[in-house]
Design an enzyme around this catalytic site. Structure first.
Site, PDB file in Angstrom:
ATOM      1  N   LYS A 172      -9.199   1.409  27.371  1.00  0.00           N
ATOM      2  CA  LYS A 172      -8.180   2.034  27.802  1.00  0.00           C
ATOM      3  C   LYS A 172      -8.723   3.402  26.665  1.00  0.00           C
ATOM      4  CE  LYS A 172      -3.660   2.863  24.480  1.00  0.00           C
ATOM      5  NZ  LYS A 172      -3.057   1.497  24.412  1.00  0.00           N
ATOM      6  N   LEU A 212      -0.624   8.365  22.568  1.00  0.00           N
ATOM      7  CA  LEU A 212      -0.722   7.138  22.627  1.00  0.00           C
ATOM      8  C   LEU A 212       0.605   6.655  22.413  1.00  0.00           C
ATOM      9  CD1 LEU A 212      -3.983   5.106  20.543  1.00  0.00           C
ATOM     10  CD2 LEU A 212      -3.231   6.711  23.201  1.00  0.00           C
ATOM     11  N   SER A 270       1.623   2.885  25.572  1.00  0.00           N
ATOM     12  CA  SER A 270       1.060   3.498  25.957  1.00  0.00           C
ATOM     13  C   SER A 270      -0.969   3.296  26.805  1.00  0.00           C
ATOM     14  CB  SER A 270       0.094   4.253  24.679  1.00  0.00           C
ATOM     15  OG  SER A 270      -0.882   3.064  23.937  1.00  0.00           O
ATOM     16  N   ILE A 304       0.230  -0.740  18.864  1.00  0.00           N
ATOM     17  CA  ILE A 304       0.476  -0.582  17.814  1.00  0.00           C
ATOM     18  C   ILE A 304       2.147  -0.829  17.588  1.00  0.00           C
ATOM     19  CG2 ILE A 304       1.146   1.497  18.088  1.00  0.00           C
ATOM     20  CD1 ILE A 304       0.676   2.185  15.246  1.00  0.00           C
ATOM     21  N   GLY A 305       2.752  -1.045  18.537  1.00  0.00           N
ATOM     22  CA  GLY A 305       4.348  -1.545  18.832  1.00  0.00           C
ATOM     23  C   GLY A 305       4.688  -1.824  20.432  1.00  0.00           C
ATOM     24  N   GLY A 306       3.750  -2.321  20.476  1.00  0.00           N
ATOM     25  CA  GLY A 306       4.111  -2.792  22.045  1.00  0.00           C
ATOM     26  C   GLY A 306       3.184  -2.038  23.567  1.00  0.00           C
ATOM     27  N   SER A 307       1.744  -0.920  23.391  1.00  0.00           N
ATOM     28  CA  SER A 307       1.485  -1.308  23.623  1.00  0.00           C
ATOM     29  C   SER A 307       0.773  -1.780  24.655  1.00  0.00           C
ATOM     30  CB  SER A 307       0.148   0.454  23.185  1.00  0.00           C
ATOM     31  OG  SER A 307       1.013   0.945  22.405  1.00  0.00           O
TER      32      SER A 307
END
Length: 587
Positions: free
Chosen positions: A127, A176, A202, A223-226
């Protein structure tokens, strides 16, 4: 009078030209269709490929050719590549690459591999927020383009020491942040199943590339579903680890120094067996000797096959009920587990909105200064970024007034809570986070769950350009596990079926729709089972902190149960609508 382009435009143009030069430098054979030999290589599991390459049964050029052809095709189909490293690999390993590309494949594993062969020849995409020496780490910002870094992240050094081939970097949105992967720097990354839909974010580039067979493993961040949203929308596998389990130092964060909700560096894969095998081999390399942030914790095999397990189900996060396709995927999973004799119970967890608000406040406690400082004034922002910037820039007294008139609890909470914090306020949020985690621990232990299952997101992939309607808050069912630092994995279950998953006629004018919150209405406004037909739909499996081994096994239990039930991922039979929101979790 002639004007020179802005730094933003110049950087974007230079970066895109550089990427094209990298593609142009590939051997001409990469533009041809895959041969029978190429397809044999692409079909090998991670363990078989590593062993065959280490034993010289398959050459590096043969692997790069097979996966390189898929990289070229994937870029043409979805625009998922940020940088191509293959030409440099071919050049720097020229003496090693003299083996014929048509060597007979022998993947038999008669002897164990040495450490420097554990990932021998395994293509691993990176990434574009993870440092690789000599290449940019843009994080989707044009301000970071054309500035090669001088050292590689620990995970990249570990991969190279294990013999992996880091052949490409994949696209990300600016900072992101978002539910779509789109930027001025690289353009829009589309869904591999339907170019009119999003690949997620992201790690949208990585998700699309995996689905199109251009890589075996993607090193993502979350960090939140990336990592999990692209897995859900692209039909691949991803697991967010707990902080410290996977090497993350050298991953560039858009929120540097944030410890309230930490970024987890986590892999994704095309196949579950490859994801598990990759985890085992990375841990066998003792990543804590590469990365000071990594916990010295060896792999702990978990055997839960044949045991009666207890699964808790979260049907609704209280923010946006799952759309029919996502509800059906969850129902299919539950039916399959019950058929295997497992206990499956509805759960009433602590308020997910409460935890989400703690997380958002911690993430933007600096008012978004670090995040938005990297963006040029003429850089086009994703609607999610624009909305976030507007929210943070409003004076607090005005937000307080607007909150009084907001009929939606989510809107009201965002207006009153998300703003710049003082050091003492930020510490109070950390205390609130720990109290929230304590609530979850008590509920989990009292209910004796082995796992929780839920929809990763209330919708399959959304149409491109509709992120403003869906909003970042719709990702609550994923971000909550980052706030709790729980392990969470996503696996594909089915695909959208145009008839089976359709909304009732006139649903958007119904009382059920009218009673939804603003986030739910946004999600349902873009849901169309006919247009979404064939898009992947997954489920999320959640374990507790540092239970990576167990969650991978839980994912396997679900996959095998669904397979044993006779349900095909493309032709699932389900219970249809029977109420859009499904059963209530009383959240």
């Amino acid at each position: 009078m002639w004007f020179s382009p802005s730094p933003h435009r110049s950087n974007c143009q230079a970066k895109q030209q550089q990427r094209q030069r990298q593609f142009d430098a590939l051997p001409s054979s990469y533009n041809e269709a895959c041969t029978e030999q190429d397809n044999k290589i692409l079909d090998l599991s991670l363990s078989d490929l590593a062993h065959a390459h280490a034993s010289s049964s398959i050459s590096t050029p043969a692997i790069l050719q097979a996966y390189g052809k898929k990289v070229v095709a994937a870029q043409q189909a979805s625009n998922c590549i940020a940088a191509v490293l293959i030409p440099d690999i071919l050049h720097s390993h020229a003496p090693q690459l003299s083996l014929p590309a048509t060597t007979d494949i022998d993947s038999s594993q008669s002897s164990p591999l040495k450490e420097n062969h554990l990932l021998s020849g395994v293509p691993v995409s990176i990434k574009d927020c993870i440092d690789i020496k000599g290449y940019d780490t843009t994080v989707g910002y044009s301000s970071r383009a054309n500035k090669p870094v001088t050292s590689s992240a620990p995970i990249v050094r570990l991969l190279h020491d294990a013999g992996a081939l880091t052949h490409v970097k994949t696209t990300v949105p600016p900072g992101l942040l978002g539910v779509e992967t789109s930027s001025d720097l690289f353009g829009r990354t589309s869904n591999p199943y339907n170019s009119e839909y999003s690949s997620g974010a992201s790690t949208g580039g990585g998700g699309a590339l995996l689905a199109l067979k251009g890589s075996m493993i993607e090193i993502a961040t979350d960090i939140g579903g990336s990592a999990r949203l692209p897995a859900h929308w692209c039909g691949v596998y991803g697991m967010k680890s707990s902080t410290g389990r996977f090497p993350s130092w050298g991953t560039v964060s858009p929120l540097p120094g944030l410890e309230g909700v930490e970024t987890s560096c986590s892999p994704m894969a095309r196949r579950l067996e490859d994801l598990e095998e990759f985890w085992k081999r990375v841990v066998a390399m003792r990543p804590w000797e590469y990365d000071h942030t990594c916990i010295p914790l060896s792999w702990r095999p978990v055997n839960i096959r044949g045991k009666k397990l207890r699964f808790g189900v979260i049907w609704d996060d209280g923010i946006a009920p799952p759309t029919p396709a996502c509800r059906r995927a969850l129902q299919v999973t539950i039916d399959a587990l019950q058929k295997q004799g497992h206990d499956v119970v509805d759960v009433s967890p602590p308020s997910i909105l409460e935890g989400l608000m703690i997380g958002f406040q911690l993430c933007f406690s600096d008012g978004g200064v670090d995040f938005f400082n990297a963006i040029y004034k003429d850089e086009k922002l994703d609607p999610v970024l624009t909305a976030t910037k507007s929210l943070l820039s409003l004076p607090q007294f005005l937000k307080s007034v607007l909150a009084r008139f907001a009929s939606d609890p989510v809107q009201s909470a965002m207006l009153t809570s998300v703003n710049t914090k003082s050091p003492s306020q930020e510490r109070a949020l950390v205390v609130a986070r720990e109290e929230y985690r304590a609530k979850w621990r008590e509920v989990w232990e009292n209910n004796e769950w082995d796992f929780l299952v839920c929809a990763p997101h209330p919708s399959p992939a959304i149409p491109k350009g509709t992120a403003e309607k869906v909003t970042l808050v719709s990702c609550a069912n994923m971000m909550i596990w980052n706030i709790l630092d729980y392990t969470a994995g996503v696996l594909p279950i089915t695909t959208v079926q145009s008839t089976l998953d359709a909304l009732p006629s006139g649903f958007l004018n119904s009382s059920e729709y009218a009673e939804m919150g603003v986030v739910g209405k946004g999600v349902y406004a873009v849901y169309d089972a006919i247009k979404m037909d064939g898009l992947p739909v997954g489920v999320q499996v959640v374990g507790r902190r540092l239970e990576e081994e167990k969650v991978l096994e839980g994912m396997r239990v679900i996959e095998e149960a669904v397979r044993a039930s006779g349900i095909s991922k493309g032709r699932n039979e389900g219970s249809g609508m029977n109420g859009v929101a499904g059963k209530s979790g009383n959240i």
